[in-house]
Every structure is written in structure tokens, then in C-alpha cells.
Scaffold this motif. Structure first.
Motif, PDB file in Angstrom:
ATOM      1  N   LEU A  87      33.773  22.367 -15.329  1.00 18.03           N
ATOM      2  CA  LEU A  87      32.467  22.466 -16.201  1.00 18.03           C
ATOM      3  C   LEU A  87      31.601  21.273 -15.718  1.00 18.03           C
ATOM      4  O   LEU A  87      30.195  21.122 -16.266  1.00 18.03           O
ATOM      5  N   PHE A  88      31.985  20.347 -14.935  1.00 14.77           N
ATOM      6  CA  PHE A  88      31.005  19.262 -14.624  1.00 14.77           C
ATOM      7  C   PHE A  88      30.010  19.566 -13.729  1.00 14.77           C
ATOM      8  O   PHE A  88      30.171  20.344 -12.744  1.00 14.77           O
ATOM      9  N   LYS A  89      28.749  19.273 -14.029  1.00 15.85           N
ATOM     10  CA  LYS A  89      27.735  19.088 -13.024  1.00 15.85           C
ATOM     11  C   LYS A  89      26.974  17.836 -12.891  1.00 15.85           C
ATOM     12  O   LYS A  89      27.020  16.961 -13.791  1.00 15.85           O
ATOM     13  N   SER A  90      26.720  17.509 -11.679  1.00 21.92           N
ATOM     14  CA  SER A  90      26.214  16.029 -11.293  1.00 21.92           C
ATOM     15  C   SER A  90      25.005  15.777 -12.272  1.00 21.92           C
ATOM     16  O   SER A  90      25.198  14.288 -12.393  1.00 21.92           O
ATOM     17  N   TRP A  91      24.277  16.390 -12.713  1.00 23.08           N
ATOM     18  CA  TRP A  91      23.109  16.029 -13.731  1.00 23.08           C
ATOM     19  C   TRP A  91      23.439  15.436 -14.670  1.00 23.08           C
ATOM     20  O   TRP A  91      22.771  14.779 -15.558  1.00 23.08           O
ATOM     21  N   GLN A  92      24.743  15.967 -15.362  1.00 15.68           N
ATOM     22  CA  GLN A  92      25.368  15.675 -16.494  1.00 15.68           C
ATOM     23  C   GLN A  92      25.648  14.050 -16.798  1.00 15.68           C
ATOM     24  O   GLN A  92      25.488  13.527 -17.949  1.00 15.68           O
ATOM     25  N   ILE A  93      25.371  13.096 -15.647  1.00 15.33           N
ATOM     26  CA  ILE A  93      25.460  11.830 -15.677  1.00 15.33           C
ATOM     27  C   ILE A  93      24.440  11.290 -16.425  1.00 15.33           C
ATOM     28  O   ILE A  93      24.734  10.266 -17.237  1.00 15.33           O
TER      29      ILE A  93
END
Length: 245
Positions: free
Chosen positions: A43-49
Motif C-alpha cells: 500500500l506504500f507510495k513514495s509521496w506518502q513520505i
């Protein structure tokens, strides 16, 4: 009064409020895209950081964070200047994300190892997490221990991290570094304390709660990561901040 808040702090508060309202209206769609999932989760996307710093889990969560930012942010924005203040805020948020997920990685590896000893394929749980629907699916484990471990791993992959707390802990830590003798009041403590004494107490409590697993759904190690980055940056900048005075 709001117009008297320095622009960066004011705009951060505005963005947080807008995102909070959007999350209230759109619900799971916003959480799925913009909250921060474990980096090795499907479920991780890079922009979530970055985007997770503007997400909040409820009204009291955002109120507490924004009031804390309102209390400490303007002073630091004026002291550090726009560029350093922005670096402080977002670097602290990133530090929160990485320390919290470094601990998640340790826990995940331990769970995977225990699953393997029970002959349970962690990849099957990962696949179920990729189709997360808000509940706990049925797992292949045939023992109570296997079921519990499967749920733990599934929850680790599907529980998002939200909030500006890590970034704001960095702001508070920077304030404590630059103004160590300032006294502040806090709930449950009737007498104002110097911030240089109060902050280490809060950080130590956060470390204990984060490591012990008694955090009550709060990402305490994220607070520690944010505070650590804020302290390191302010400690470095403090050497040069008043060199021309």
C-alpha cells in the motif's frame, strides 16, 4: 490574530486544516493515497513520505498539533529565517518517518521469522494486504499462535502513519535547544518547567512507549525521530546563529 502569524507557520496550519476537511469528506480514499504505510507494504507510495505530515486521525489530533505549532513555530520562524525553518520542519517529519519505520522493519523481520518456523508463508499475508478492505481477512494458519502472528504482520502492512507530530516535535526540540531556559506549562503539571528539562522527559517516555508496544496506537518513535532531527539541526545552527551580534 491569524494574520499576525509568520507566513510559513500560517500556511502549514492552513494546509493541514484543508487536508483534514478533505479527509473528513473523502474518507478512506484520502487515507489510502496520502497516509504513510510501511515502506515494504504493497500500500506504500513514495509521496506518502511527505503527504502523511498533513494527515490527521481526528479533531483532537489536529487541534493539539496545530496549537503546539502555533505556540512554538512563529518564534523559530523569525529566529531561523524561512529557509532553515522549512528545512527544520520537513527534515524532522522525515526523521520521524524513518525512525518509526526502522523499528517497524525490525518487528516485521521478527514476525516473518516466527511465521517461517510455523511453516506459514508471509507472502500470502502480503498478498492479502495488497487488497486491504478495512477488515481482517481469513489466514491459512491452523494454530492460535499462527493466527496472532498473521494478524500482527497484516496490521503492520495495513496500518498507516498520519500526523504532523514528528515535524512538530522537531520544532519543539529546536526551540528547547535555542531557548533552553524558557518555561512552559503542560497538562497535568501545575508548575511551568524549563523546556530543557521537560523535553528529555517526554522523549524518554516516548522511547519507552514506542519500544514496549504500549503506545495505544500512537507512533511514539516518530516523535523521537522528529525530536532527534530537530535537536541536531538546532544544535548545529546555534553555533552560527548570532555570530554577527
Amino acid at each position: 490574530m491569524f494574520n499576525n502569524i509568520p507566513p510559513i507557520t500560517r500556511n502549514i496550519i492552513i494546509i493541514n486544516v484543508i487536508v483534514f476537511i478533505a479527509t473528513y469528506l473523502l474518507g478512506d480514499q484520502m487515507v489510502g493515497y496520502f497516509a504513510a504505510f510501511y515502506p515494504f507494504s504493497p500500500l506504500f507510495k513514495s509521496w506518502q513520505i511527505i503527504t502523511h505530515m498533513f494527515m490527521h486521525g481526528g479533531l483532537m489530533h489536529i487541534l493539539f498539533n496545530m496549537m503546539t505549532l502555533f505556540s512554538f513555530g512563529p518564534i523559530l520562524e523569525q529566529t531561523l529565517g524561512d529557509k532553515k525553518y522549512l528545512i527544520l520542519y520537513f527534515a524532522s517529519g522525515l526523521g520521524a518517518f524513518f525512525l518509526f519505520n526502522a523499528w517497524n522493519f525490525v518487528e516485521a523481520q521478527q514476525i516473518i521469522s516466527e511465521l517461517q518456523t510455523l511453516d506459514i508463508n508471509a507472502s500470502d499475508i502480503y498478498a492479502k494486504a495488497a487488497h486491504y478492505f478495512g477488515g481482517i481477512p481469513k489466514f491459512n494458519a491452523t494454530t492460535v499462535e499462527g493466527q496472532e502472528l498473521s494478524v500482527q504482520y497484516y496490521n503492520l502492512l495495513t496500518t498507516p502513519m498520519v500526523g504532523a507530530s514528528g515535524a512538530i516535535f522537531g520544532v519543539v526540540a529546536a526551540f528547547a535547544t535555542l531557548y533552553p531556559d524558557a518555561k512552559i506549562g503542560i497538562m497535568f503539571i501545575p508548575v511551568p518547567m524549563k523546556v530543557k528539562y521537560l523535553l528529555p522527559i517526554i522523549v524518554l517516555i516516548s522511547v519507552y512507549l514506542g519500544v514496549s508496544g504500549n503506545g495505544g496506537g500512537i507512533a511514539h518513535l516518530a516523535h523521537v525521530g522528529g525530536a532527534l532531527v530537530g535537536w541536531l539541526l538546532a544544535r548545529n545552527w546555534r553555533k552560527h546563529l548570532y555570530r554577527f551580534n
